[in-house]
Design an enzyme around this catalytic site. Structure first.
Site, PDB file in Angstrom:
ATOM      1  N   THR A  93       7.103  -4.545   3.968  1.00 11.40           N
ATOM      2  CA  THR A  93       7.593  -5.605   4.845  1.00 11.40           C
ATOM      3  C   THR A  93       7.571  -6.957   4.143  1.00 11.40           C
ATOM      4  O   THR A  93       6.588  -7.311   3.491  1.00 11.40           O
ATOM      5  CB  THR A  93       6.743  -5.672   6.124  1.00 11.40           C
ATOM      6  OG1 THR A  93       6.813  -4.421   6.804  1.00 11.40           O
ATOM      7  CG2 THR A  93       7.238  -6.766   7.052  1.00 11.40           C
ATOM      8  N   LEU A 101       0.817  -1.208   0.000  1.00 14.06           N
ATOM      9  CA  LEU A 101       0.000   0.000   0.000  1.00 14.06           C
ATOM     10  C   LEU A 101       0.855   1.264   0.000  1.00 14.06           C
ATOM     11  O   LEU A 101       0.663   2.163  -0.819  1.00 14.06           O
ATOM     12  CB  LEU A 101      -0.941   0.003   1.209  1.00 14.06           C
ATOM     13  CG  LEU A 101      -1.818   1.247   1.388  1.00 14.06           C
ATOM     14  CD1 LEU A 101      -2.796   1.398   0.219  1.00 14.06           C
ATOM     15  CD2 LEU A 101      -2.590   1.179   2.709  1.00 14.06           C
ATOM     16  N   GLU A 133       1.676   0.963  10.205  1.00 16.99           N
ATOM     17  CA  GLU A 133       0.252   0.629  10.311  1.00 16.99           C
ATOM     18  C   GLU A 133      -0.548   1.793  10.904  1.00 16.99           C
ATOM     19  O   GLU A 133      -1.495   1.605  11.661  1.00 16.99           O
ATOM     20  CB  GLU A 133       0.054  -0.671  11.095  1.00 16.99           C
ATOM     21  CG  GLU A 133       0.699  -1.855  10.386  1.00 16.99           C
ATOM     22  CD  GLU A 133       0.164  -3.200  10.792  1.00 16.99           C
ATOM     23  OE1 GLU A 133      -1.020  -3.283  11.173  1.00 16.99           O
ATOM     24  OE2 GLU A 133       0.920  -4.179  10.718  1.00 16.99           O
ATOM     25  N   GLY A 151       1.463   7.495   2.367  1.00 12.39           N
ATOM     26  CA  GLY A 151       1.632   6.624   3.521  1.00 12.39           C
ATOM     27  C   GLY A 151       0.342   6.614   4.313  1.00 12.39           C
ATOM     28  O   GLY A 151      -0.581   5.849   4.054  1.00 12.39           O
ATOM     29  N   GLY A 167      24.653   3.651  32.152  1.00  9.29           N
ATOM     30  CA  GLY A 167      25.570   3.554  31.009  1.00  9.29           C
ATOM     31  C   GLY A 167      25.476   2.234  30.286  1.00  9.29           C
ATOM     32  O   GLY A 167      25.608   2.172  29.053  1.00  9.29           O
TER      33      GLY A 167
END
Length: 385
Positions: A155, A122, A364, A128, A341
Site C-alpha cells: 500500500t 512485509l 492485515e 502473506g 437493480g
C-alpha cells in the site's frame, strides 16, 4: 486528550468528510486518485500523524480516541484513510514500536506532517499471512546491509518516500525467527516499484509490487539498531495488532454509512404506491444491518479500552477485525439488496462500497488468520502441535 479537544477534532473531520470528500467519491472512483486539494487539507488537519506522539509532531491519540476518528473516516471512500493510514498505522508503528530514538526523531515528525509517506513492506508472493516463507534477504557487508527480494501488494508504494522492508537476516532461523526491519528510502539504488495494481475496489488507494535488487542501506537504517537484529517479526506483530483494531473501526464507520444509504433509499423508493420502508421484509434487512453496526461499534470501543489498558493486545484486536470486516460485508450486501437493480449499477454508492468492503476480510490478516489467533489464545497450549 481533553474531551472538548477530541470532540472538536472529530467534528471537524466529520464535516470535512461529509461536505468535502463525499461529493468527490464518484470522481475519485473514476480517476483512481484523491484530488491534490483534499491531500493538502488532510496534511493541514494533522491526519498524517494522529497516532504519532505529540513529542514527534503528531496528535498522540490513544486507541479509544483513534477508533472514534477512524469511524468518521470510514464514512467515505476508504482511499481517503489509505492516504495517511500507513503513516499512522503499520508503517509508522514500525518506528514507534522498534525504532531507536535517533530514528524516531529523524522520521516521525516528517511522517506526522505528511512531508514523507511510508509503506509497510512485509507481504510477498509466497509470504502473506505466513511470514515463515519470507524470501527477501538482507546480508551484512561491513557497515551496510544488502537487500534482495520482492514485495507484493504494498500500500502507498507508488507514492512512498520510505519503505519499511522486512527481510530475513538469519537464513538458518526457522519460521518467523531471523527477520529484521529496515528503513529503505525510495530513491535508494536498486529499489524499484512496479505499476499500480488493478483492483476490484478501493480506487484511489494505490498498491504495487516493490523490487529490491542489491539495495544497500547503512547499518543505521536497521530498525532498532544493534538491538533490532532478528526482531522484525515481533515488531510486525505489534504493528498488525494495532492495525487490526484500526481497520475494525474503519469497517464500523463504513457500516454506518451503508445503514444511512439503505434507510434513506427505503424511505423514498416507492413500490405499489408506498415507500418500501413500510414492507416488513425490508424492515428486517434494515434491522439486521443496524444491529450489526451497533454490535461492531460496541466491540471496537471495548477492544480499544482493553488495548489502552494493556490487558488485551492480541485476541481482542483480532476478534474486532474479524467480526467487523465480516459484518460490513453483510451490511453492504443488504444495502445492495434493498436498492434492488439500482444497487447493482455503477455510480451508486452502495455498489461501490460493496466492492470496497471485500478487501477488509483479506488485508492485515485474513479472517481465517484471525480465527486461528482467537482460538489459540482461548485454547492455549492445547491448540498447538
Amino acid at each position: 486528550m481533553d474531551v472538548d479537544d477530541l470532540q472538536a477534532i472529530l467534528g471537524s473531520v466529520r464535516e470535512f468528510v461529509r461536505t468535502e470528500v463525499v461529493p468527490l467519491e464518484g470522481r475519485i472512483e473514476e480517476e483512481d486518485a484523491i484530488p491534490e486539494g483534499i491531500v493538502a487539507q488532510c496534511k493541514e488537519m494533522g491526519l498524517y500523524g494522529f497516532t504519532i506522539p505529540e513529542q514527534y509532531g503528531g496528535l498522540g491519540l490513544n486507541s479509544v480516541e483513534e477508533v472514534q476518528l477512524a469511524m468518521e473516516l470510514g464514512w467515505t471512500t476508504p482511499a481517503l484513510r489509505s492516504l495517511f493510514g500507513t503513516n499512522n498505522g503499520i508503517a509508522g508503528h514500525v518506528l514507534m514500536e522498534g525504532g531507536t530514538e535517533e530514528q524516531k526523531k529523524a522520521w516521525l515528525p516528517r511522517l506526522a506532517s505528511g512531508e514523507v509517506t511510508a509503506s509497510f513492506g512485509l507481504t510477498e508472493a509466497d509470504a502473506g499471512s505466513d511470514p515463515s516463507a519470507l524470501a527477501t534477504r538482507a546480508t551484512r557487508d561491513g557497515d551496510q546491509w544488502v537487500l534482495d527480494g520482492s514485495k507484493r501488494y504494498i500500500t502507498n508504494s507508488p507514492v512512498a518516500d520510505v519503505i519499511m522492508v522486512f527481510a530475513r537476516t538469519n537464513p538458518e532461523a526457522r519460521g518467523n525467527r531471523g527477520i529484521s526491519a529496515f528503513l529503505v528510502p525510495k530513491d535508494t539504488p536498486g529499489l524499484s516499484v512496479g505499476p499500480k495494481d488493478a483492483k476490484m475496489g478501493q480506487a484511489g488507494a494505490w498498491t504495487a509490487d516493490v523490487h529490491l535488487d542489491g539495495v544497500r542501506v547503512p547499518h543505521e537504517n536497521l530498525v532498532g539498531g544493534d538491538e533490532g537484529v532478528d526482531t522484525g517479526f515481533q515488531i510486525a506483530a505489534k504493528c498488525l495488532a494495532h492495525g487490526r483494531l484500526h481497520i475494525a473501526a474503519v469497517c464500523t464507520g463504513m457500516a454506518a454509512r451503508l445503514v444511512h444509504e439503505t434507510t434513506e433509499f427505503a424511505k423514498t423508493r416507492e413500490q405499489g404506491g408506498a415507500p418500501i420502508a413500510r414492507f416488513q421484509l425490508i424492515q428486517g434487512l434494515v434491522a439486521d444491518s443496524v444491529t450489526d453496526h451497533l454490535a461492531g461499534r460496541a466491540l471496537v470501543m471495548e477492544t480499544a479500552r482493553a488495548f489502552d489498558a494493556g490487558t488485551d493486545r492480541i485476541a481482542g484486536p483480532s476478534a474486532a477485525k474479524y467480526f467487523c470486516s465480516e459484518m460490513v460485508g453483510r451490511v453492504a450486501d443488504r444495502a445492495v439488496q434493498v436498492h434492488g437493480g439500482a444497487g447493482y449499477m455503477r455510480g451508486v454508492a452502495v455498489e461501490r462500497f460493496f466492492r470496497d468492503a471485500r478487501l477488509f476480510r483479506i488485508y492485515e490478516g485474513t479472517s481465517q488468520i484471525q480465527q486461528v489467533i482467537i482460538a489459540r489464545d482461548a485454547l492455549g497450549p492445547a491448540a498447538r502441535g
